[in-house]
Each structure stands twice: as structure tokens, then as C-alpha cells.
Write a protein that holds these residues in place. Sequence first.
Motif, PDB file in Angstrom:
ATOM      1  N   VAL A  48       0.877  -1.162   0.000  1.00  0.00           N
ATOM      2  CA  VAL A  48       0.000   0.000   0.000  1.00  0.00           C
ATOM      3  C   VAL A  48       0.915   1.213   0.000  1.00  0.00           C
ATOM      4  CG1 VAL A  48      -1.692   1.352   1.305  1.00  0.00           C
ATOM      5  CG2 VAL A  48      -1.888  -1.129   1.220  1.00  0.00           C
ATOM      6  N   VAL A  49       0.779   2.032  -1.033  1.00  0.00           N
ATOM      7  CA  VAL A  49       1.567   3.257  -1.143  1.00  0.00           C
ATOM      8  C   VAL A  49       0.648   4.433  -0.881  1.00  0.00           C
ATOM      9  CG1 VAL A  49       2.976   4.706  -2.658  1.00  0.00           C
ATOM     10  CG2 VAL A  49       3.126   2.204  -2.824  1.00  0.00           C
ATOM     11  N   LEU A  95       0.886  -7.294   3.796  1.00  0.00           N
ATOM     12  CA  LEU A  95       0.911  -5.908   3.342  1.00  0.00           C
ATOM     13  C   LEU A  95       2.103  -5.161   3.914  1.00  0.00           C
ATOM     14  CD1 LEU A  95      -2.763  -4.595   3.538  1.00  0.00           C
ATOM     15  CD2 LEU A  95      -1.307  -4.684   1.530  1.00  0.00           C
ATOM     16  N   VAL A  96       2.779  -4.441   3.058  1.00  0.00           N
ATOM     17  CA  VAL A  96       3.827  -3.507   3.449  1.00  0.00           C
ATOM     18  C   VAL A  96       3.284  -2.118   3.124  1.00  0.00           C
ATOM     19  CG1 VAL A  96       6.162  -2.697   2.926  1.00  0.00           C
ATOM     20  CG2 VAL A  96       5.679  -5.144   3.019  1.00  0.00           C
ATOM     21  N   VAL A  97       3.458  -1.194   4.031  1.00  0.00           N
ATOM     22  CA  VAL A  97       2.963   0.167   3.838  1.00  0.00           C
ATOM     23  C   VAL A  97       4.151   1.078   3.566  1.00  0.00           C
ATOM     24  CG1 VAL A  97       1.702   2.089   4.876  1.00  0.00           C
ATOM     25  CG2 VAL A  97       1.028  -0.275   5.395  1.00  0.00           C
ATOM     26  N   VAL A 146      -3.706   6.918  -2.783  1.00  0.00           N
ATOM     27  CA  VAL A 146      -3.384   5.649  -2.141  1.00  0.00           C
ATOM     28  C   VAL A 146      -3.506   4.578  -3.220  1.00  0.00           C
ATOM     29  CG1 VAL A 146      -5.745   5.275  -1.276  1.00  0.00           C
ATOM     30  CG2 VAL A 146      -3.840   4.070  -0.225  1.00  0.00           C
ATOM     31  N   VAL A 147      -2.480   3.716  -3.278  1.00  0.00           N
ATOM     32  CA  VAL A 147      -2.403   2.704  -4.323  1.00  0.00           C
ATOM     33  C   VAL A 147      -2.112   1.354  -3.680  1.00  0.00           C
ATOM     34  CG1 VAL A 147      -1.180   1.968  -6.424  1.00  0.00           C
ATOM     35  CG2 VAL A 147      -1.518   4.409  -5.966  1.00  0.00           C
ATOM     36  N   LEU A 148      -2.843   0.348  -4.108  1.00  0.00           N
ATOM     37  CA  LEU A 148      -2.577  -1.031  -3.706  1.00  0.00           C
ATOM     38  C   LEU A 148      -1.858  -1.704  -4.859  1.00  0.00           C
ATOM     39  CD1 LEU A 148      -2.901  -3.568  -1.910  1.00  0.00           C
ATOM     40  CD2 LEU A 148      -5.141  -3.904  -3.009  1.00  0.00           C
ATOM     41  N   LYS A 206      -3.583  -2.587  -8.264  1.00  0.00           N
ATOM     42  CA  LYS A 206      -4.889  -3.222  -8.068  1.00  0.00           C
ATOM     43  C   LYS A 206      -5.973  -2.227  -7.686  1.00  0.00           C
ATOM     44  CE  LYS A 206      -2.589  -6.973  -8.750  1.00  0.00           C
ATOM     45  NZ  LYS A 206      -2.505  -7.517 -10.085  1.00  0.00           N
ATOM     46  N   LEU A 207      -5.603  -1.183  -6.978  1.00  0.00           N
ATOM     47  CA  LEU A 207      -6.522  -0.100  -6.593  1.00  0.00           C
ATOM     48  C   LEU A 207      -5.744   1.199  -6.621  1.00  0.00           C
ATOM     49  CD1 LEU A 207      -8.475  -1.239  -3.379  1.00  0.00           C
ATOM     50  CD2 LEU A 207      -9.458  -0.742  -5.598  1.00  0.00           C
TER      51      LEU A 207
END
Length: 131
Positions: A34-35, A65-67, A93-95, A103-104
Motif C-alpha cells: 500500500v503506497v 501488506l507492506v505500507v 493511495v495505491v494497492l 490493483k486499486l
Amino acid sequence: MVRGLLLMGMVLMGGGARAAENPLAAHYWKARVVVMSAPGPDDPHLMRQRALLAAVPDGVRDRDLVVLEAVGTTAEARGLRARLGLPDASFRVVLVGKDGGTKLDAAAPLPAETLFATIDAMPMRRDEMGR
């Protein structure tokens, strides 16, 4: 928990030429990322997204998940934004999946339920849950 994940993300991003070329490469096939990108650390969307993820540490951990944060104008933030095609002046925010694909991508904080539902629908995640 989130502080530890953020520290880990910063350490991994600073880890050599490979990270400079693609700051996400170290996570491929190991973790989903997650960015969170924001113009500054006081961005209200950034603070909200941090809180949403901090409230569900077990879900973050269970889904590998890594943030990572791209905040401000540091070289690391610019590199991560460039890799994902994110703007400098607004929150995103990007997945990113384990395969490196987006993905998102959202301009507002994503509820954990939305992130988790997206991840849980992925074939790789369904396989992980089946084992």
C-alpha cells in the motif's frame, strides 16, 4: 505496528541501485504494497489512511501488506511517485499486488474493508487462504 512497517518500507527503499530503479522491486512476489502519497506529512487524507490501517494490524499482517509512504519532495518520494505515475501535489493511495501490478488507486483514503476485499478476491490470496 504501522510505524514499524513504515520504517521497514523506508529501509527497503533506501537499499541500493535496484531500489533506486524500482522502489517496489524488493517486494515482488513477497508482499502486497500500500503506497500512500501526499504533498506533506500533515495532509488530512494521509493521516486518515494511516489511522485506518493502524486500526487493523492483524489484517495488514495476514495479507502480507507492506505500507510505504511517498510524502514531501525527498528523492525516495519522487522515485516512488514516478514509478506509479502519482501526482506530487495531491493525496493518492495505491494497492500494488505481489506481481507488481496496480490493483486499486484512489484519491481518498480507502477503508480497510475495501483493501481487504480487493486482496481477498485475488487468485493468489485465495490460494494462500486455502493452504
